[in-house]
Design a protein around this motif. Structure first.
Motif, mmCIF file in Angstrom:
data_model
loop_
_atom_site.group_PDB
_atom_site.id
_atom_site.type_symbol
_atom_site.label_atom_id
_atom_site.label_comp_id
_atom_site.label_asym_id
_atom_site.label_seq_id
_atom_site.Cartn_x
_atom_site.Cartn_y
_atom_site.Cartn_z
ATOM 1 N N GLN A 38 0.828 -1.208 0.000
ATOM 2 C CA GLN A 38 0.000 0.000 0.000
ATOM 3 C C GLN A 38 0.863 1.260 0.000
ATOM 4 O OE1 GLN A 38 -3.025 -0.117 3.041
ATOM 5 N NE2 GLN A 38 -3.809 -2.101 2.365
ATOM 6 N N ILE A 39 1.949 1.240 0.736
ATOM 7 C CA ILE A 39 2.842 2.398 0.759
ATOM 8 C C ILE A 39 3.448 2.634 -0.623
ATOM 9 C CG2 ILE A 39 5.029 3.277 1.679
ATOM 10 C CD1 ILE A 39 4.276 1.911 4.336
ATOM 11 N N GLN A 40 3.810 1.559 -1.305
ATOM 12 C CA GLN A 40 4.349 1.695 -2.660
ATOM 13 C C GLN A 40 3.312 2.309 -3.597
ATOM 14 O OE1 GLN A 40 7.312 1.232 -3.974
ATOM 15 N NE2 GLN A 40 8.426 0.259 -2.307
ATOM 16 N N ARG A 41 2.076 1.876 -3.462
ATOM 17 C CA ARG A 41 1.005 2.452 -4.295
ATOM 18 C C ARG A 41 0.864 3.952 -4.039
ATOM 19 N NH1 ARG A 41 -4.016 -1.125 -2.758
ATOM 20 N NH2 ARG A 41 -5.110 0.567 -3.833
ATOM 21 N N LEU A 42 0.911 4.326 -2.775
ATOM 22 C CA LEU A 42 0.808 5.742 -2.423
ATOM 23 C C LEU A 42 1.999 6.534 -2.947
ATOM 24 C CD1 LEU A 42 -0.509 5.328 1.220
ATOM 25 C CD2 LEU A 42 -1.736 6.436 -0.653
ATOM 26 N N TYR A 43 3.175 5.951 -2.842
ATOM 27 C CA TYR A 43 4.388 6.616 -3.331
ATOM 28 C C TYR A 43 4.279 6.915 -4.827
ATOM 29 C CZ TYR A 43 9.266 7.046 -4.826
ATOM 30 O OH TYR A 43 10.434 7.471 -5.395
ATOM 31 N N PHE A 44 3.878 5.940 -5.601
ATOM 32 C CA PHE A 44 3.778 6.133 -7.052
ATOM 33 C C PHE A 44 2.606 7.040 -7.426
ATOM 34 C CE2 PHE A 44 6.413 2.214 -7.120
ATOM 35 C CZ PHE A 44 7.472 2.732 -7.855
ATOM 36 N N ALA A 45 1.628 7.161 -6.532
ATOM 37 C CA ALA A 45 0.520 8.087 -6.785
ATOM 38 C C ALA A 45 0.890 9.528 -6.475
ATOM 39 C CB ALA A 45 -0.700 7.673 -5.959
ATOM 40 N N GLY A 46 2.013 9.732 -5.795
ATOM 41 C CA GLY A 46 2.459 11.097 -5.482
ATOM 42 C C GLY A 46 2.286 11.517 -4.043
ATOM 43 N N CYS A 47 2.057 10.569 -3.153
ATOM 44 C CA CYS A 47 1.916 10.873 -1.728
ATOM 45 C C CYS A 47 3.260 11.297 -1.147
ATOM 46 C CB CYS A 47 1.401 9.628 -1.005
ATOM 47 S SG CYS A 47 1.043 9.860 0.744
ATOM 48 N N ASP A 48 3.231 12.165 -0.139
ATOM 49 C CA ASP A 48 4.460 12.668 0.489
ATOM 50 C C ASP A 48 4.761 12.014 1.831
ATOM 51 O OD1 ASP A 48 5.031 14.798 -1.487
ATOM 52 O OD2 ASP A 48 3.159 15.661 -0.740
ATOM 53 N N ILE A 49 3.718 11.679 2.599
ATOM 54 C CA ILE A 49 3.866 11.147 3.956
ATOM 55 C C ILE A 49 2.786 10.101 4.167
ATOM 56 C CG2 ILE A 49 3.760 11.693 6.431
ATOM 57 C CD1 ILE A 49 4.532 14.597 5.655
ATOM 58 N N VAL A 50 3.103 9.024 4.874
ATOM 59 C CA VAL A 50 2.101 7.984 5.133
ATOM 60 C C VAL A 50 2.010 7.716 6.629
ATOM 61 C CG1 VAL A 50 3.726 6.053 4.850
ATOM 62 C CG2 VAL A 50 1.272 5.697 4.449
ATOM 63 N N ARG A 51 0.791 7.457 7.071
ATOM 64 C CA ARG A 51 0.533 7.172 8.484
ATOM 65 C C ARG A 51 0.121 5.710 8.624
ATOM 66 N NH1 ARG A 51 -4.333 9.217 11.515
ATOM 67 N NH2 ARG A 51 -4.765 10.298 9.562
ATOM 68 N N CYS A 52 0.621 5.051 9.662
ATOM 69 C CA CYS A 52 0.297 3.644 9.922
ATOM 70 C C CYS A 52 -0.205 3.497 11.356
ATOM 71 C CB CYS A 52 1.527 2.759 9.726
ATOM 72 S SG CYS A 52 2.211 2.765 8.056
ATOM 73 N N ALA A 53 -1.245 2.703 11.518
ATOM 74 C CA ALA A 53 -1.843 2.499 12.839
ATOM 75 C C ALA A 53 -1.018 1.529 13.674
ATOM 76 C CB ALA A 53 -3.264 1.975 12.689
ATOM 77 N N VAL A 54 -0.920 1.832 14.965
ATOM 78 C CA VAL A 54 -0.235 0.937 15.905
ATOM 79 C C VAL A 54 -1.232 0.576 17.001
ATOM 80 C CG1 VAL A 54 1.702 0.673 17.499
ATOM 81 C CG2 VAL A 54 1.991 2.035 15.410
ATOM 82 N N GLU A 90 -5.075 5.534 -3.891
ATOM 83 C CA GLU A 90 -4.673 6.423 -4.984
ATOM 84 C C GLU A 90 -5.665 7.542 -5.202
ATOM 85 O OE1 GLU A 90 -2.789 2.400 -6.068
ATOM 86 O OE2 GLU A 90 -4.669 3.089 -5.199
ATOM 87 N N GLU A 91 -6.948 7.264 -4.972
ATOM 88 C CA GLU A 91 -7.965 8.294 -5.182
ATOM 89 C C GLU A 91 -7.798 9.436 -4.178
ATOM 90 O OE1 GLU A 91 -10.993 9.573 -7.750
ATOM 91 O OE2 GLU A 91 -9.697 7.810 -7.831
#
Length: 354
Positions: free
Chosen positions: A41-57, A237-238
């Motif tokens: 999922q992070i890779q998908r976001l990266y290629f979509a142009g995302c700058d920062i990703v948040r993950c739940a703990v 991506e949306e």
């Protein structure tokens, strides 16, 4: 368009606030302990142009998984912590930022412990205030109101400041659009910390797009906002696509094509819908900011085309391709889109060479 001057912090290598570009964030929805799925999922976001990703703990297995994810992630990682402050202490050693909801993380001593861990590892904290989970004292005094949200944010900002911590970002989210906007507006003159914009629990693509365009777009036009997330149920991506469009259409980010096309009406003498679909698909890779126009009838076509960098002006069975206001070709309808795309690529190469 003036923008509020805010303190600048860094999440990994991404600057937030000050004169930094407004960054786009998202959040994985896989279980963080599932390293493979989360990294996908992070890779998908990266290629979509995302700058920062948040993950739940949510548990100790998520901590272990997140440590591995951080080693392989192409994006800075923000750990999303609820309820158990000890998880924040554990992940502070390797993540790029911590997001806490002060209303559900516990007392002052626990927040202090999180602050000390973040100071030790030089990472920022996002104070995430949600209207649905305010601290008891603020909900009791003000209900789930804008006043309660702002008072909660100020309390927690001052608490972090009391511990000599100022690497802070703030969000004030509600599922209600007017309340969200009012809360950000009310807090903005009171602090200089960067704001993370978002409408929480915004829903599926249609509803979330409308809510986010109104709230985030409206605030950006007022100069409010330093980073943002468009929250869409299950659509990675949306989220990025809508966020980028909001940034572009508010003038806060110039990237990619601004496609101008006329509304469909009885004057159409061409297959405009087919042409637009081809143009959108064939140009989605373009990052250079350009205005292009694809107009379907003679009433508005020439006027709009003259103002575009590259344009199609359809007529009956034929039309014009225009570039910088000048006609470069008159062709059959079936040939217009291909020539338009060729002229567009040539215009990009020309600008890149200057």
């Amino acid at each position: 368009m003036q923008r509020y001057n805010t303190k600048q912090i860094k999440v990994g290598k991404v600057a937030i606030g000050g004169d930094a570009p407004i960054s786009v964030q998202s959040m994985t929805f896989s279980k963080t302990r599932d390293v493979k799925a989360t990294l996908e999922q992070i890779q998908r976001l990266y290629f979509a142009g995302c700058d920062i990703v948040r993950c739940a703990v949510f548990n100790k297995e998520d901590i272990t998984g997140l440590e591995q994810i951080k080693k392989e992630s192409p994006l800075p990682i923000v750990a999303d912590i609820h309820f158990n402050y000890a998880y924040a202490l554990a992940v502070a050693k390797f993540v790029d930022a911590i997001r806490i909801n002060p209303g559900n993380i516990g007392g002052k001593d626990r927040i202090k412990a999180v602050v000390e861990a973040c100071k030790e590892h030089s990472i920022p904290i996002r104070i995430g205030v949600n209207s649905g989970s305010l601290e008891e004292q603020f909900e009791k005094a003000h209900g789930r109101s804008v006043k309660g949200m702002v008072e909660s944010a100020l309390y927690n900002i001052r608490l972090l400041e009391e511990f000599d911590f100022t690497d802070i970002a703030v969000s004030l989210k509600s599922s209600d659009v007017p309340k969200t906007m009012e809360a950000y507006r009310a807090l903005r003159p009171l602090v200089d910390y960067p704001f993370h914009l978002g409408v929480t629990e915004a829903g599926t693509t249609f509803h979330a797009t409308i809510k986010s365009a109104i709230a985030l777009g409206g605030l950006l036009l007022e100069g409010i906002g330093d980073t943002m997330r468009v929250s869409i149920t299950g659509e990675l991506e949306e989220e990025i696509k809508v966020a980028k469009a909001i940034l572009q259409d508010t003038g806060r980010q110039k990237s990619g094509l601004n496609i101008i096309s006329c509304p469909t009406c009885g004057r159409l003498q061409s297959d405009l819908m087919k042409a637009i679909k081809i143009v959108e698909e064939k140009t989605k890779h373009i990052t250079m900011p350009l205005n292009v126009s694809v107009m379907g009838c003679v009433v508005n076509a020439i006027g709009e085309a003259k103002g575009a960098d590259v344009a199609i002006a359809f007529g009956k069975g034929n039309g014009l391709v225009m570039r910088n206001g000048e006609v470069v070709a008159k062709l059959k309808e079936s040939e217009l889109v291909d020539r338009f795309l060729a002229e567009l690529e040539d215009e990009i190469k020309l600008r890149q060479s200057k």
